[in-house]
Design a protein around this motif. Structure first.
Motif, PDB file in Angstrom:
ATOM      1  N   ARG A 157       0.845  -1.206   0.000  1.00  6.09           N
ATOM      2  CA  ARG A 157       0.000   0.000   0.000  1.00  6.09           C
ATOM      3  C   ARG A 157       0.880   1.257   0.000  1.00  6.09           C
ATOM      4  N   CYS A 206       1.340   4.014  -3.025  1.00  6.27           N
ATOM      5  CA  CYS A 206       1.166   5.439  -2.735  1.00  6.27           C
ATOM      6  C   CYS A 206       2.382   6.227  -3.230  1.00  6.27           C
ATOM      7  N   HIS A 210      -4.128  12.714  -0.097  1.00  4.06           N
ATOM      8  CA  HIS A 210      -4.093  11.460  -0.839  1.00  4.06           C
ATOM      9  C   HIS A 210      -3.207  10.438  -0.136  1.00  4.06           C
ATOM     10  N   TYR A 246      -4.553   7.055   1.596  1.00  4.60           N
ATOM     11  CA  TYR A 246      -4.061   5.827   0.952  1.00  4.60           C
ATOM     12  C   TYR A 246      -3.410   4.921   1.985  1.00  4.60           C
ATOM     13  N   TRP A 279      -8.440   4.486   3.981  1.00  4.31           N
ATOM     14  CA  TRP A 279      -9.780   5.047   4.113  1.00  4.31           C
ATOM     15  C   TRP A 279     -10.611   4.624   2.901  1.00  4.31           C
ATOM     16  N   PRO A 280     -11.908   4.518   3.067  1.00  2.00           N
ATOM     17  CA  PRO A 280     -12.744   4.079   1.944  1.00  2.00           C
ATOM     18  C   PRO A 280     -12.825   5.139   0.844  1.00  2.00           C
ATOM     19  N   GLN A 281     -13.080   4.648  -0.343  1.00  2.00           N
ATOM     20  CA  GLN A 281     -13.321   5.548  -1.461  1.00  2.00           C
ATOM     21  C   GLN A 281     -14.631   6.278  -1.206  1.00  2.00           C
ATOM     22  N   PRO A 282     -14.839   7.456  -1.700  1.00  2.00           N
ATOM     23  CA  PRO A 282     -14.079   8.157  -2.727  1.00  2.00           C
ATOM     24  C   PRO A 282     -13.000   9.087  -2.188  1.00  2.00           C
ATOM     25  N   SER A 283     -12.586   8.961  -0.942  1.00  2.00           N
ATOM     26  CA  SER A 283     -11.623   9.908  -0.365  1.00  2.00           C
ATOM     27  C   SER A 283     -10.321   9.963  -1.162  1.00  2.00           C
ATOM     28  N   ARG A 284      -9.768   8.818  -1.504  1.00  2.00           N
ATOM     29  CA  ARG A 284      -8.514   8.810  -2.259  1.00  2.00           C
ATOM     30  C   ARG A 284      -8.729   9.329  -3.679  1.00  2.00           C
ATOM     31  N   GLY A 285      -9.800   8.897  -4.301  1.00  2.00           N
ATOM     32  CA  GLY A 285     -10.091   9.326  -5.664  1.00  2.00           C
ATOM     33  C   GLY A 285     -10.317  10.830  -5.771  1.00  2.00           C
ATOM     34  N   SER A 299      -9.184  13.179  -3.693  1.00  2.00           N
ATOM     35  CA  SER A 299      -7.937  13.915  -3.458  1.00  2.00           C
ATOM     36  C   SER A 299      -7.020  13.822  -4.676  1.00  2.00           C
TER      37      SER A 299
END
Length: 152
Positions: free
Chosen positions: A68, A72, A114, A118, A122-128, A130
């Protein structure tokens, strides 16, 4: 050239580019930390903590936490390098300081968010989201560079 390097936009860009490059560089020691604490190595010579050959072989494994952080870091490489290159060209076009600061801050902030979401899974959409904010900032700068060059 002295006038250019003294410009407020270039100095702001230099500051934010340095911050995001240092953040990207921090991901390497973070990967090492996860490798050591999870005892998950990619190379046999890195398994010095193992006493027997069998223990060393067990340490040659893939660990989701390590992977992971590595993903990242790879994502940082794929986004920070274009930001630095496009951002430098953007500073040459003489943009407004307020607009430039907004774009630089959006990009740098989005990369910190991000990386945090990452690594913490954390669940999506947080990474997407950012990722998208940072991408939009770079695309806006690229458009400005092209518009200035092509006189759009």
């Amino acid at each position: 050239m002295a006038d250019f390097t003294d410009s407020e936009v270039f100095l702001a860009f230099s500051t934010y580019a340095t911050i995001v490059i240092l953040k990207m560089m921090f991901m390497s020691p973070l990967t090492a930390y996860f490798r050591i604490t999870r005892k998950a190595f990619a190379n046999i010579e890195d398994t010095q903590m193992g006493k027997t050959p069998d223990e060393k072989k067990k340490m040659l494994r893939v660990n989701e936490d390590v992977e992971r952080v590595r993903r990242c870091h790879q994502n940082d490489i794929e986004n920070v390098i274009p930001f630095v290159l496009v951002g430098f060209l953007y500073t040459l076009t003489g943009p407004e300081l307020s607009t430039a600061l907004l774009l630089f801050r959006l990009f740098v902030g989005s990369r910190f968010v991000h990386s945090f979401v990452y690594v913490m899974a954390w669940p999506q959409p947080s990474r997407g989201l950012s990722f998208f904010v940072g991408l939009c900032a770079t695309v806006c700068m690229a458009y400005h560079v092209l518009a200035a060059g092509l006189r759009l």
